[in-house]
Every structure is written in structure tokens, then in C-alpha cells.
Design a protein around this motif. Structure first.
Motif, short mmCIF file in Angstrom:
data_model
loop_
_atom_site.label_atom_id
_atom_site.label_comp_id
_atom_site.label_asym_id
_atom_site.label_seq_id
_atom_site.Cartn_x
_atom_site.Cartn_y
_atom_site.Cartn_z
N ALA A 103 38.69 41.45 -16.41
CA ALA A 103 38.23 42.64 -15.69
C ALA A 103 39.38 43.30 -14.94
O ALA A 103 39.54 44.53 -14.95
CB ALA A 103 37.12 42.25 -14.71
N GLU A 104 40.23 42.47 -14.32
CA GLU A 104 41.38 43.01 -13.58
C GLU A 104 42.34 43.72 -14.54
O GLU A 104 42.83 44.81 -14.25
CB GLU A 104 42.11 41.88 -12.86
CG GLU A 104 43.30 42.35 -12.04
CD GLU A 104 44.01 41.22 -11.34
OE1 GLU A 104 44.98 41.50 -10.62
OE2 GLU A 104 43.59 40.06 -11.51
N ALA A 105 42.58 43.11 -15.70
CA ALA A 105 43.48 43.72 -16.70
C ALA A 105 42.92 45.04 -17.19
O ALA A 105 43.65 46.02 -17.38
CB ALA A 105 43.69 42.76 -17.87
N TYR A 106 41.60 45.10 -17.37
CA TYR A 106 40.97 46.34 -17.85
C TYR A 106 41.13 47.46 -16.84
O TYR A 106 41.51 48.59 -17.19
CB TYR A 106 39.49 46.09 -18.12
CG TYR A 106 38.72 47.37 -18.38
CD1 TYR A 106 38.80 48.00 -19.62
CD2 TYR A 106 37.95 47.96 -17.39
CE1 TYR A 106 38.12 49.19 -19.86
CE2 TYR A 106 37.27 49.15 -17.61
CZ TYR A 106 37.35 49.76 -18.85
OH TYR A 106 36.69 50.93 -19.07
N ARG A 113 44.69 48.75 -16.60
CA ARG A 113 45.05 49.61 -17.72
C ARG A 113 44.35 50.96 -17.61
O ARG A 113 44.93 52.02 -17.91
CB ARG A 113 44.68 48.94 -19.04
CG ARG A 113 45.15 49.70 -20.26
CD ARG A 113 45.08 48.87 -21.52
NE ARG A 113 45.59 49.60 -22.68
CZ ARG A 113 46.86 49.70 -23.00
NH1 ARG A 113 47.76 49.08 -22.25
NH2 ARG A 113 47.25 50.37 -24.06
N ALA A 114 43.08 50.95 -17.16
CA ALA A 114 42.33 52.20 -17.02
C ALA A 114 42.97 53.11 -15.97
O ALA A 114 42.92 54.34 -16.09
CB ALA A 114 40.88 51.90 -16.66
N SER A 115 43.56 52.50 -14.94
CA SER A 115 44.19 53.30 -13.88
C SER A 115 45.68 53.50 -14.13
O SER A 115 46.40 53.97 -13.24
CB SER A 115 43.99 52.61 -12.53
OG SER A 115 44.59 51.34 -12.52
N ALA A 159 47.97 51.30 -14.32
CA ALA A 159 48.76 50.48 -13.40
C ALA A 159 49.22 49.18 -14.06
O ALA A 159 49.72 48.29 -13.39
CB ALA A 159 47.95 50.17 -12.14
N ASP A 160 49.00 49.04 -15.39
CA ASP A 160 49.48 47.84 -16.07
C ASP A 160 50.98 47.97 -16.33
O ASP A 160 51.57 49.04 -16.17
CB ASP A 160 48.72 47.64 -17.39
CG ASP A 160 48.90 48.84 -18.32
OD1 ASP A 160 48.69 49.97 -17.84
OD2 ASP A 160 49.23 48.64 -19.49
N ILE A 161 51.61 46.88 -16.74
CA ILE A 161 53.06 46.84 -16.90
C ILE A 161 53.56 47.87 -17.90
O ILE A 161 54.54 48.58 -17.67
CB ILE A 161 53.52 45.43 -17.31
CG1 ILE A 161 53.33 44.45 -16.15
CG2 ILE A 161 54.98 45.43 -17.76
CD1 ILE A 161 53.71 43.03 -16.46
N GLU A 162 52.85 47.99 -19.03
CA GLU A 162 53.29 48.93 -20.06
C GLU A 162 53.32 50.36 -19.54
O GLU A 162 54.27 51.12 -19.77
CB GLU A 162 52.36 48.83 -21.27
CG GLU A 162 52.77 49.72 -22.43
CD GLU A 162 51.84 49.60 -23.62
OE1 GLU A 162 52.07 50.31 -24.61
OE2 GLU A 162 50.90 48.79 -23.55
N SER A 163 52.25 50.76 -18.80
CA SER A 163 52.19 52.11 -18.26
C SER A 163 53.25 52.34 -17.20
O SER A 163 53.86 53.41 -17.12
CB SER A 163 50.80 52.37 -17.67
OG SER A 163 49.80 52.25 -18.66
#
Length: 265
Positions: A24-27, A30-32, A34-38
Motif C-alpha cells: 500500500a505504501e509503495a502504491y 508511486r501515485a504521488s 514520490a517513489d525512487i524512480e520518479s
């Protein structure tokens, strides 16, 4: 899911599990965006991108150290303190992992800056009397070590599985022993031939029972997790205990009902 009578209880257990929380945290990250790739490829401020790059490099150092320690067959954890605030104390045994990370920090500016920041922040939390580490994420904790070990474990298993498929056929060896906590552990070794003979340890499983039927199930599950075809197994080797050699309910007798062409040693 088959137990529909207790589905609400199962759903509640799942929602409280670490697996669900992590996904859930990873989702949401990514949606915001704020994940590493973004963060690495987005239009964030240069200082923010530099911070992400630094943490990525720290994690790469941690992965490399874990690989070296595993290759040498050494322990990871320390006998005394592994707390971040004690990393600058040379009189403390921090364990092989943290000692090697500290050594690398002497020759890597980014890693040294990260270690210094972690030590200072950890000391502040310690002096404030706060319990736990709060929001301090050092990337050097036992959780990081465990995550890297698990990932490396999967990569090695995938490599072995690929080699076995290329070999075409294989045999298995299983045996049990007690660890220092007096729990029985079963080792599963796969033996196969390419241009040379290979013996690969693929699993160490805590034994829940000692019957021949249980070991047939255990072996089948291990082979399935490796995405291998059990019908390609042409031989098996075990110890001489009755649960392995029993004429009616032993491991080999039960395994033979499903795979009669296997050679047993």
C-alpha cells in the motif's frame, strides 16, 4: 482463498500484515510521484535529487558488503551495539556489516556524509529520550541487511533453476539436523550435470513434522517454488531413518507412488 466462512477474519489479518502495508505504501508513493524512480527522473529541486542519489549509492554499498560477507561465509550482526549513535565508537563491536561500511566511509565522501548524519541524528533522538528511531532511516539496519539477503536469495535460486532446466534432469538430496535451538531443519540439495557436476543447496526448511508424507510434501513444494518439473527428478538420496526408508509410509515409498522411475540411495 478457500475458507469463505471466515473470509472477514482473513481479510482483517491480511490488512494488518506487513506485506499489505508495504504494498500500500509503495502504491501511494508511486501515485504521488514520490517513489525512487520518479524522484530520480522527475523535475524535483537539484538538492532533493542529490539526496536521492546519495541514498541510492549508500544502498549500493550496503548490497556489495552483504555480498562479500555472504561469499566469505561470515556473520553479519555484531555482539554489542548496532545503534547508529555508537558507530563512531571504535571500541564497540558493531559486527562485520557495519564495520565494513564504516571502513568504506573513510574512502567515500557520500557514504561518510551519510554516516555522519546518521550518527548525529541518532544521538539527538537518544538524548531526547524518544523511544525507537522515529523517522530516521539509515539504510544500514538489520532490516536493510535482511531485505538484501532475501533479494540475493531469490536471484541465486533463479540462476540455479535456469541451470537445472538447461541440464534437463536432476536428482535431490534431503537430510535433517537440529540447530542450536533444538529445532529440526531440513536441507534440500539439487544435483545436476552440465559440463561438470553441480550440487546446489536450494532450501533450509524448518520441519513441522517428521513423517515420510511430510517430507514428500516439503520436497514437492521446494521444487515447485524453483519452477522445476518434479517428473524430471531421476534420483533421490536420504538418510537411513525409518521415516525415510519405511516400506509403507516412508519418504521413498510414498514418493515412488508418484514418481516410480526415481533411483533411491
Amino acid at each position: 482463498m478457500k475458507d469463505w466462512k471466515h473470509v472477514h477474519q482473513r481479510v482483517e489479518e491480511h490488512e494488518k500484515s506487513n506485506a499489505h502495508k508495504n504494498c500500500a505504501e509503495a502504491y501511494f508513493l508511486r501515485a504521488s510521484k514520490a517513489d525512487i524512480e520518479s524522484l530520480m527522473s522527475g523535475s524535483q529541486m537539484p538538492a532533493h535529487r542529490e539526496q536521492v542519489r546519495k541514498r541510492h549509492q549508500v544502498l549500493k554499498h550496503a548490497e556489495d558488503v552483504v555480498k562479500v560477507i555472504g561469499n566469505r561465509g561470515l556473520s553479519y550482526r555484531g555482539m554489542h551495539s548496532e545503534a547508529a549513535y555508537a558507530l563512531d565508537d571504535t571500541g564497540v563491536d558493531h559486527g562485520n556489516f557495519l564495520e565494513l561500511i564504516t571502513l568504506l566511509g573513510k574512502y567515500d565522501m557520500r557514504l561518510n556524509e551519510h554516516l555522519t548524519d546518521c550518527i548525529e541524528e541518532s544521538k539527538k533522538l537518544c538524548h531526547s529520550g524518544a523511544r525507537g528511531r522515529g523517522s530516521l532511516n539509515t539504510l544500514l539496519s538489520k532490516n536493510t541487511i535482511n531485505a538484501v539477503i532475501i533479494r540475493t536469495h531469490h536471484i541465486i535460486q533463479d540462476s540455479i533453476s535456469s541451470d537445472v532446466k538447461e541440464a534437463g534432469v536432476f536428482s535431490v538430496q534431503i537430510d535433517t539436523t537440529q540447530d542450536i535451538t533444538f529445532q529440526d531443519k531440513c536441507t534440500v540439495i539439487i544435483r545436476y550435470v552440465t559440463i561438470v557436476i553441480h550440487e546446489r543447496l536450494v532450501a533450509v526448511v524448518k520441519c513441522e513434522a517428521s513423517t515420510g508424507e511430510y517430507f514428500v510434501q516439503l520436497l514437492t513444494e521446494v521444487i515447485q517454488k524453483l519452477n522445476l518439473d518434479m517428473s524430471r527428478c531421476i534420483g533421490n538420496a536420504t538418510g537411513g531413518a525409518s521415516n525415510m526408508q519405511g516400506q509403507y509410509r516412508g519418504f521413498f515409498a510414498l514418493l515412488s507412488t508418484h514418481f516410480p522411475n526415481q533411483v533411491h540411495m
